[in-house]
Write an enzyme that holds these catalytic residues in place. Sequence first.
Site, PDB file in Angstrom:
ATOM      1  N   HIS A 271       0.868  -1.198   0.000  1.00  0.00           N
ATOM      2  CA  HIS A 271       0.000   0.000   0.000  1.00  0.00           C
ATOM      3  C   HIS A 271       0.901   1.243   0.000  1.00  0.00           C
ATOM      4  O   HIS A 271       1.732   1.404  -0.886  1.00  0.00           O
ATOM      5  CB  HIS A 271      -0.947  -0.112   1.207  1.00  0.00           C
ATOM      6  CG  HIS A 271      -2.063   0.884   1.237  1.00  0.00           C
ATOM      7  ND1 HIS A 271      -2.487   1.608   0.156  1.00  0.00           N
ATOM      8  CD2 HIS A 271      -2.879   1.291   2.273  1.00  0.00           C
ATOM      9  CE1 HIS A 271      -3.497   2.395   0.504  1.00  0.00           C
ATOM     10  NE2 HIS A 271      -3.746   2.226   1.784  1.00  0.00           N
ATOM     11  N   HIS A 318      -2.379  -2.577  -9.516  1.00  0.00           N
ATOM     12  CA  HIS A 318      -3.410  -2.041  -8.620  1.00  0.00           C
ATOM     13  C   HIS A 318      -4.534  -3.058  -8.467  1.00  0.00           C
ATOM     14  O   HIS A 318      -4.832  -3.802  -9.409  1.00  0.00           O
ATOM     15  CB  HIS A 318      -3.978  -0.718  -9.163  1.00  0.00           C
ATOM     16  CG  HIS A 318      -4.614   0.102  -8.090  1.00  0.00           C
ATOM     17  ND1 HIS A 318      -5.920  -0.048  -7.738  1.00  0.00           N
ATOM     18  CD2 HIS A 318      -4.094   1.064  -7.280  1.00  0.00           C
ATOM     19  CE1 HIS A 318      -6.191   0.785  -6.746  1.00  0.00           C
ATOM     20  NE2 HIS A 318      -5.104   1.477  -6.443  1.00  0.00           N
TER      21      HIS A 318
END
Length: 435
Positions: A271, A318
């Site tokens: 992240h 992603h």
Amino acid sequence: MDRLKEHFASKIPSAVAEVKQFIAEHGHEVVGEITIAQLYQGMRGMLALICETSKLDPEEGIRFRGYSIPELQQKLPVFPGGAEPMPEGLFYLMLMNELPTEDDTRRMSNQWARRAIVPMHVFRTIDALPTTAHPMTQFVVGITASRTESEFAKAYASGISKNEYWSYTYEDSMNLIARLPRIAAYIYRRTYCDGLHIEPDPKLDWAGNFAHMLGFDSEEFRELMRLYMTIHADHEGGNVSAHTVKLVGSALSDSYQSFAAGMNGLAGPLHGLANQEVMVWTLSMLEELGTQTPSKQQISAYCQRTLAEGKVIPGFGHAVLRKTDPRYMAQREFALKHMPEDPLFLVISTIYEVVPEILLATGKVKNPWPNVDAHSGQLLMYYGLKEYDFYTVLFGVSRSLGVLANLIWDRTLAFPLERPGSSTTALLKKKYEKE
Ligand code: HAX
């Protein structure tokens, strides 16, 4: 009550009524199916949350209250003499669901400046950590130590009605947002600048003042901070940091506790820490190759080695996006405008040309395109903010805007405790292997 809070309060009755009516009329509608694979694979694509402030489209990228990043660059107020959107304006938009005027944005700046005093014990608590502690660890400790100031916790202990939760969450969230740049700058200066701290400049806006307290006073760097703080602010509700804040907040943990929890999630390498990892990976590559101007072939070979070692190429891929991240493009455009010849920018550009094809060729990566973290380090390095293990703290300061605007809405709309169900593999097998 200040004017901003009054304005927000004026929106509550109709927003609450709208949601109640919607649930009453459509609560029974089915929004999707859940497969067994989704249970095991990170709940990808499972519609499970309400996030009022932004929505992520896989092809198009993020929209904040319906506006894309290029649209916001046109529509949000800028600092006098500047060109980049001010994060104060974005927060106003996310909170109020309306575009701010210059006055609204200035009022937000003033509110945050007034609320920005950080109690001494927060600095002392951070000081108890060695300067070798990762800046994200220091950041979480600073946020947690700030919790002594929680208006929500005090009010709850004294016994308040559910109808007042939003008001104290608003106070805590505004105070925390106001104080984060001070806490983050304190961490930066104690860790990398021999503890030589810089006082805030009350004439500056939130992001400009943050840049100033970090020790970077060029107008161009302030502009970068305004853009950076705007584009990292929110990415709908399911990403790890946003979802964590929402989840922890649903237990009526206050803004400080909820945000600290979210920052521990942002600190993970898949992240927010990816912005640090991109620089580690890129600089290691340059060092190993012994050049600042690697060829496509050299980069390609280095990528293949990273994959062969079972590692990810940071800054690419992603969980939701399926195209180049518009936040990457916004930063690329900033680089093209201000530093088109910077050697590191040219390297980042070449990586952009090389990596997607390599990731596609693996046959398993669903999105081979760069995300927000692939570019931010280059811009910061250019202006001299080279300590890349601090980069996730910058991301965290920005992320407060979206997740705390959401938390205020969660308490306003009286969202209950989150408590999804879970199963075991044995139970699932028993049920589905029979059929
Ligand atoms: N490099 C190498 N392999 C990658 C990859 C990358 N950049 N991106 C995905 N993959 C791999 C996955 O590890 C997975 O491999 P396995 O099947 O062997 O486990 C496979 O491709 C399928 O993954 P996916 O479905 O495409 O991606 P996920 O939704 O599972 O994961 C991630 C999304 C962002 C975690 C992933 O793309 C990744 O690890 N990227 C690199 C780290 C990164 O840049 N993170 C930041 C993301 C943006 C963000 O949150 N910023 O804060």
